[in-house]
Design a protein around this motif. Structure first.
Motif, PDB file in Angstrom:
ATOM      1  N   ARG A 226      22.939  -0.389   1.965  1.00 14.57           N
ATOM      2  CA  ARG A 226      23.202   0.364   0.731  1.00 14.57           C
ATOM      3  C   ARG A 226      24.192  -0.381  -0.172  1.00 14.57           C
ATOM      4  NH1 ARG A 226      21.844   5.706   0.877  1.00 14.57           N
ATOM      5  NH2 ARG A 226      23.678   6.312  -0.312  1.00 14.57           N
ATOM      6  N   PHE A 227      24.004  -1.678  -0.275  1.00 18.15           N
ATOM      7  CA  PHE A 227      24.940  -2.524  -1.015  1.00 18.15           C
ATOM      8  C   PHE A 227      25.026  -2.119  -2.484  1.00 18.15           C
ATOM      9  CE2 PHE A 227      25.848  -6.391  -3.497  1.00 18.15           C
ATOM     10  CZ  PHE A 227      27.044  -6.775  -2.931  1.00 18.15           C
ATOM     11  N   TRP A 228      23.877  -1.993  -3.148  1.00 16.70           N
ATOM     12  CA  TRP A 228      23.886  -1.689  -4.581  1.00 16.70           C
ATOM     13  C   TRP A 228      24.391  -0.275  -4.839  1.00 16.70           C
ATOM     14  CZ3 TRP A 228      23.641  -6.247  -6.308  1.00 16.70           C
ATOM     15  CH2 TRP A 228      22.767  -7.210  -5.779  1.00 16.70           C
ATOM     16  N   ARG A 229      24.019   0.656  -3.963  1.00 18.10           N
ATOM     17  CA  ARG A 229      24.476   2.041  -4.143  1.00 18.10           C
ATOM     18  C   ARG A 229      25.994   2.137  -4.016  1.00 18.10           C
ATOM     19  NH1 ARG A 229      22.397   6.965  -3.979  1.00 18.10           N
ATOM     20  NH2 ARG A 229      20.992   5.916  -5.409  1.00 18.10           N
ATOM     21  N   CYS A 230      26.575   1.403  -3.082  1.00 19.77           N
ATOM     22  CA  CYS A 230      28.035   1.421  -2.922  1.00 19.77           C
ATOM     23  C   CYS A 230      28.719   0.867  -4.165  1.00 19.77           C
ATOM     24  CB  CYS A 230      28.436   0.617  -1.684  1.00 19.77           C
ATOM     25  SG  CYS A 230      27.961   1.388  -0.124  1.00 19.77           S
ATOM     26  N   LEU A 231      28.199  -0.233  -4.713  1.00 16.80           N
ATOM     27  CA  LEU A 231      28.776  -0.784  -5.941  1.00 16.80           C
ATOM     28  C   LEU A 231      28.671   0.206  -7.096  1.00 16.80           C
ATOM     29  CD1 LEU A 231      27.635  -4.532  -6.068  1.00 16.80           C
ATOM     30  CD2 LEU A 231      29.870  -3.627  -5.418  1.00 16.80           C
ATOM     31  N   GLU A 232      27.528   0.854  -7.213  1.00 18.73           N
ATOM     32  CA  GLU A 232      27.348   1.825  -8.286  1.00 18.73           C
ATOM     33  C   GLU A 232      28.313   2.999  -8.159  1.00 18.73           C
ATOM     34  OE1 GLU A 232      23.252   2.942  -8.285  1.00 18.73           O
ATOM     35  OE2 GLU A 232      22.558   0.884  -8.635  1.00 18.73           O
ATOM     36  N   ASN A 233      28.501   3.479  -6.935  1.00 22.50           N
ATOM     37  CA  ASN A 233      29.420   4.599  -6.722  1.00 22.50           C
ATOM     38  C   ASN A 233      30.853   4.232  -7.093  1.00 22.50           C
ATOM     39  OD1 ASN A 233      27.338   6.209  -5.814  1.00 22.50           O
ATOM     40  ND2 ASN A 233      27.722   5.823  -3.649  1.00 22.50           N
ATOM     41  N   ILE A 234      31.250   3.007  -6.750  1.00 21.90           N
ATOM     42  CA  ILE A 234      32.609   2.554  -7.080  1.00 21.90           C
ATOM     43  C   ILE A 234      32.782   2.456  -8.596  1.00 21.90           C
ATOM     44  CG2 ILE A 234      34.213   0.611  -6.922  1.00 21.90           C
ATOM     45  CD1 ILE A 234      33.012   0.043  -4.130  1.00 21.90           C
ATOM     46  N   ILE A 235      31.831   1.815  -9.266  1.00 24.38           N
ATOM     47  CA  ILE A 235      31.944   1.637 -10.721  1.00 24.38           C
ATOM     48  C   ILE A 235      31.880   2.980 -11.441  1.00 24.38           C
ATOM     49  CG2 ILE A 235      30.789   0.650 -12.740  1.00 24.38           C
ATOM     50  CD1 ILE A 235      29.984  -1.702 -10.963  1.00 24.38           C
ATOM     51  N   GLN A 236      31.006   3.869 -10.989  1.00 26.51           N
ATOM     52  CA  GLN A 236      30.911   5.182 -11.629  1.00 26.51           C
ATOM     53  C   GLN A 236      32.189   5.989 -11.428  1.00 26.51           C
ATOM     54  OE1 GLN A 236      27.505   7.474 -10.427  1.00 26.51           O
ATOM     55  NE2 GLN A 236      27.716   8.932 -12.099  1.00 26.51           N
ATOM     56  N   ALA A 237      32.795   5.871 -10.247  1.00 25.32           N
ATOM     57  CA  ALA A 237      34.045   6.596  -9.990  1.00 25.32           C
ATOM     58  C   ALA A 237      35.187   6.072 -10.856  1.00 25.32           C
ATOM     59  CB  ALA A 237      34.405   6.484  -8.512  1.00 25.32           C
ATOM     60  N   VAL A 238      35.193   4.762 -11.107  1.00 22.20           N
ATOM     61  CA  VAL A 238      36.281   4.165 -11.884  1.00 22.20           C
ATOM     62  C   VAL A 238      36.078   4.351 -13.383  1.00 22.20           C
ATOM     63  CG1 VAL A 238      37.411   1.972 -12.471  1.00 22.20           C
ATOM     64  CG2 VAL A 238      36.821   2.482 -10.090  1.00 22.20           C
ATOM     65  N   THR A 239      34.852   4.175 -13.860  1.00 22.15           N
ATOM     66  CA  THR A 239      34.595   4.176 -15.304  1.00 22.15           C
ATOM     67  C   THR A 239      34.000   5.469 -15.829  1.00 22.15           C
ATOM     68  OG1 THR A 239      32.359   3.273 -15.094  1.00 22.15           O
ATOM     69  CG2 THR A 239      34.191   1.696 -15.164  1.00 22.15           C
TER      70      THR A 239
END
Length: 313
Positions: free
Chosen positions: A284-297
């Protein structure tokens, strides 16, 4: 077995009361609801079953056709391709292939037999790195940003938006439009390599030859990534050697890439060889990155992509 009708008295006609009751209709089993974890697998099966035209068969909610050159968003995005962009692509392709020829000649000059084991490992590592970088860049351009961004929006994000609503547009692009942006991205490392060949001592170049072979393989596969991507959308007229490489999964196969083109285009981003798509999806590499970016931005993934897909005029 159906029940037998009751016997009728002489002269009596069969009426509703004497007819056997209709058999009870068997209830068809309903499939259990499938969560997000099965979306990719289901999308893969549907895409492969759809055949060569599977990419153009998806329709959004509401029933209006989403894909194709006649889509309003696709027409608008295609019109944003400017003469200035075309000039940039021409310059990038000419400089890129000139530097590739110069660097390849010098690599052969400094290459020795004792380098071969390291060179083979370096080439394989270069292919793997190129596949990962193709996925990272593809994921970033698909998921974030907007066509309205200054400079990069129309120049680099626009083709990704067009590709999702008109997947076969890339097959109508010539060599320059297909490969211009990838050639542009490799100019700095190619120029740096050429500078080393012109300024370093022969001893230093001999020592660094395996590393330069890794960098050169990485550059070659990055340069060819969009051409390989174009071949994965081409179902007629491909050279036999390209089909052979696809069938043996040395480069991105056509069926493999269809998985990415199942809306909402959230998986299988690596488009050089596609070797890393399954392991990256598994963790779930891409999903984890998306969750981090969405949480921050607070930005929602693929919001701009969906905006263009939903244009109707």
């Amino acid at each position: 077995m159906l029940p037998r009708a009751a016997a009728l008295p002489p002269g009596a006609s069969p009426g509703p009361a004497h007819l056997p009751p209709p058999p009870a209709r068997l209830r068809e089993p309903q499939p259990p609801p499938r969560g997000r974890a099965m979306a990719s697998a289901g999308g893969s099966a549907r895409a492969e079953a759809a055949g060569p035209q599977g990419e153009a068969a998806e329709e959004p909610e509401g029933g209006s056709r989403r894909w194709g050159a006649q889509h309003a968003g696709a027409r608008e995005l295609a019109e944003l391709y400017s003469p200035g962009k075309r000039l940039q692509e021409w310059i990038s392709v000419i400089l890129c292939f000139s530097l590739i020829c110069f660097n390849f000649y010098n690599l052969l000059f400094y290459l020795h037999l004792e380098h071969m084991p390291s060179v083979i490992v370096g080439i394989f590592a270069g292919v793997i790195t190129a596949d990962f970088l193709s996925g990272l860049f593809h994921w970033g351009a698909d998921t974030w940003g907007s066509v309205e961004l200054p400079i990069v929006g129309k120049a680099f994000i626009r083709p990704f938006r067009e590709h999702h609503i008109d997947p076969t547009a890339i097959t109508r692009h010539d060599f320059i439009e297909t490969n211009g942006d990838n050639c542009f991205m490799t100019l700095v490392p190619l120029a740096n390599m050429a500078y080393k060949f012109l300024s370093f001592s022969p001893e230093a170049l001999y020592e660094t030859c395996p590393w330069e072979c890794y960098v050169f393989a990485l550059i070659i596969f990055i340069t060819m990534t969009n051409q390989i991507h174009k071949w994965s959308h081409t179902y007629f007229g491909l050279p036999r050697w390209v089909i052979f490489l696809q069938d043996w999964h040395i480069i991105l196969p056509r069926k493999h890439h269809r998985i990415h083109h199942v809306s909402p285009h959230e998986t299988y981003f690596c488009i050089t060889t596609g070797w890393l798509n399954y392991p990256l999806e598994k963790i779930r590499f891409w999903r984890c990155l998306e969750n981090i970016i969405q949480a921050v931005t607070g930005e929602k993934p693929r919001a701009d992509d969906m905006k263009w897909a939903q244009k109707i005029k």
